[in-house]
Scaffold this motif. Sequence first.
Motif, short mmCIF file in Angstrom:
data_model
loop_
_atom_site.label_atom_id
_atom_site.label_comp_id
_atom_site.label_asym_id
_atom_site.label_seq_id
_atom_site.Cartn_x
_atom_site.Cartn_y
_atom_site.Cartn_z
N THR A 93 21.20 -23.65 -33.46
CA THR A 93 20.84 -22.41 -32.78
C THR A 93 21.85 -22.09 -31.69
OG1 THR A 93 18.48 -22.80 -33.17
CG2 THR A 93 19.05 -21.23 -31.44
N ILE A 94 22.30 -20.84 -31.65
CA ILE A 94 23.17 -20.35 -30.59
C ILE A 94 22.33 -19.55 -29.62
CG2 ILE A 94 25.11 -18.84 -30.03
CD1 ILE A 94 26.25 -19.43 -32.81
N SER A 95 22.38 -19.94 -28.35
CA SER A 95 21.65 -19.23 -27.30
C SER A 95 22.62 -18.29 -26.59
CB SER A 95 21.05 -20.22 -26.31
OG SER A 95 20.37 -19.54 -25.28
N LEU A 96 22.31 -17.01 -26.64
CA LEU A 96 23.23 -15.98 -26.13
C LEU A 96 22.52 -15.10 -25.12
CD1 LEU A 96 26.05 -14.68 -26.40
CD2 LEU A 96 25.13 -13.29 -28.27
N GLY A 97 22.97 -15.14 -23.87
CA GLY A 97 22.45 -14.25 -22.84
C GLY A 97 23.33 -13.02 -22.75
N MET A 98 22.74 -11.87 -22.43
CA MET A 98 23.55 -10.66 -22.37
C MET A 98 22.93 -9.61 -21.46
SD MET A 98 22.86 -9.17 -26.20
CE MET A 98 23.18 -10.79 -26.89
N VAL A 99 23.80 -8.79 -20.90
CA VAL A 99 23.33 -7.67 -20.10
C VAL A 99 22.68 -6.65 -21.01
CG1 VAL A 99 24.98 -7.96 -18.24
CG2 VAL A 99 25.61 -6.60 -20.22
N GLU A 100 21.78 -5.86 -20.44
CA GLU A 100 21.10 -4.85 -21.23
C GLU A 100 22.04 -3.68 -21.52
OE1 GLU A 100 17.96 -4.29 -18.43
OE2 GLU A 100 16.55 -5.39 -19.68
N GLY A 101 21.65 -2.87 -22.47
CA GLY A 101 22.46 -1.70 -22.80
C GLY A 101 23.32 -1.95 -24.03
N ARG A 102 24.62 -1.88 -23.86
CA ARG A 102 25.53 -1.92 -25.00
C ARG A 102 25.81 -3.33 -25.53
NH1 ARG A 102 28.05 1.89 -27.31
NH2 ARG A 102 30.03 1.69 -28.41
N ALA A 103 25.60 -4.33 -24.70
CA ALA A 103 25.95 -5.70 -25.11
C ALA A 103 25.25 -6.14 -26.40
CB ALA A 103 25.66 -6.68 -23.98
N PRO A 104 23.93 -5.92 -26.57
CA PRO A 104 23.29 -6.33 -27.83
C PRO A 104 23.87 -5.59 -29.04
CG PRO A 104 21.64 -5.95 -26.13
CD PRO A 104 22.94 -5.44 -25.58
N TYR A 105 24.27 -4.35 -28.84
CA TYR A 105 24.88 -3.57 -29.92
C TYR A 105 26.20 -4.20 -30.35
CZ TYR A 105 27.49 0.36 -31.94
OH TYR A 105 28.27 1.16 -32.74
N ILE A 106 27.00 -4.64 -29.36
CA ILE A 106 28.27 -5.29 -29.67
C ILE A 106 28.03 -6.64 -30.35
CG2 ILE A 106 30.34 -6.32 -28.64
CD1 ILE A 106 30.13 -4.21 -26.40
N ALA A 107 27.12 -7.43 -29.78
CA ALA A 107 26.88 -8.78 -30.31
C ALA A 107 26.31 -8.75 -31.72
CB ALA A 107 25.93 -9.54 -29.37
N SER A 108 25.56 -7.71 -32.05
CA SER A 108 24.96 -7.63 -33.37
C SER A 108 26.01 -7.64 -34.47
CB SER A 108 24.09 -6.38 -33.49
OG SER A 108 24.88 -5.20 -33.42
N ARG A 109 27.20 -7.11 -34.17
CA ARG A 109 28.28 -7.08 -35.18
C ARG A 109 28.83 -8.48 -35.45
NH1 ARG A 109 31.29 -1.78 -32.52
NH2 ARG A 109 29.54 -0.38 -32.76
N TRP A 110 28.94 -9.27 -34.38
CA TRP A 110 29.39 -10.65 -34.58
C TRP A 110 28.36 -11.43 -35.38
CZ3 TRP A 110 29.51 -11.41 -28.62
CH2 TRP A 110 30.45 -10.54 -28.05
N ILE A 111 27.10 -11.29 -34.98
CA ILE A 111 26.04 -12.07 -35.62
C ILE A 111 25.93 -11.73 -37.09
CG2 ILE A 111 23.53 -12.43 -35.67
CD1 ILE A 111 23.57 -12.12 -32.62
N LYS A 112 26.08 -10.45 -37.42
CA LYS A 112 26.02 -10.04 -38.83
C LYS A 112 27.09 -10.74 -39.65
CE LYS A 112 26.62 -6.02 -41.84
NZ LYS A 112 25.57 -6.43 -42.79
N GLY A 113 28.32 -10.73 -39.15
CA GLY A 113 29.42 -11.37 -39.88
C GLY A 113 29.31 -12.88 -39.90
#
Length: 318
Positions: A93-113
């Motif tokens: 499991t990778i635990s990833l903290g992130m600021v709200e707003g655009r960060a989850p949108y950006i991270a979703s692309r990495w996670i998908k790939g």
Amino acid sequence: MDFRSLYYFTVVAQELNFTRAAEKLGMSQPPLSNAIKGLEQDLGVTLFVRGKRRLQLTEAGSLLLHRSNQMLSLADKTRSDLAHMESGGLTGTISLGMVEGRAPYIASRWIKGFHEEYPLVRYQMWNGSSDDVLERLTRGLADLAVIAVPFDNEHLESIVIGQEPWIAIIPKGHVLAQEEGETVSLATLSKYPLIVPRRPSRIEAIRNWFGGIGKEPDIICEMSNYIDAVALSEQNVGISIFPQTTYTPNQHVVSKVIVDPAKIVEYVLVWPKGQRQGALVREFINYVSDFMEEDRMHSDKFRVKEKEFEIPEGAQIL
């Protein structure tokens, strides 16, 4: 103080009743009461004020509840990491903290790939302000974090992962919302009440931004949550100044890029400098690095169509 006692304590603190807590734990009440008394004696503090029908946490109890949740979470993460090391494969499991707003949108692309290459990997995501996320990273409760600049680059490694312009979120009925165009000058915004991010370094930067044109911002509210700031603007409390986030249609506000001068926010993926990362986290960092170098973020495979503002030419990082 051991993990079992801490777990017993958290359940009692949640229930504020020994009988219900004992039922939830599947044990009788006397051993549970003795365990809590033993914990209090070990720590030398009183954790609960004991009433006739209900318990109440003391100040020391409230602090221990906060810390015990962190310790128990870290213990679970450690067990998972150790199990992953024994398995010999790229799982875990990778635990990833992130600021709200655009960060989850950006991270979703990495996670998908990354998920396509390593389908057995799981993810824990946590949102908060940059300061909250960094505290979680420092305490070992997150492997990686996505935050906005500035940050402590003396103790953190980083990869730049994106930029976006600062925008003004204006109530739909406001006079500025009625004006044509997708930009608004900083001098114009100085005439109205403003809602800004709560982060101290960010507030100082915003004041310097206005000071650069000889103006003083009328800050009436500080918010850590972008969604809450939008809600206040919806109700005409003020104009919110925040970085652009993933576009969500909202009929009650109008967003415009701030110019004269324009500023941008830069996002980075960070992790502790000098700390040995596990194989899974190292592989994920390498994946993100390759992802950014190849500019795959703007490929059809990873692109999610949305309305985005263009970053004005010459904009500097705020």
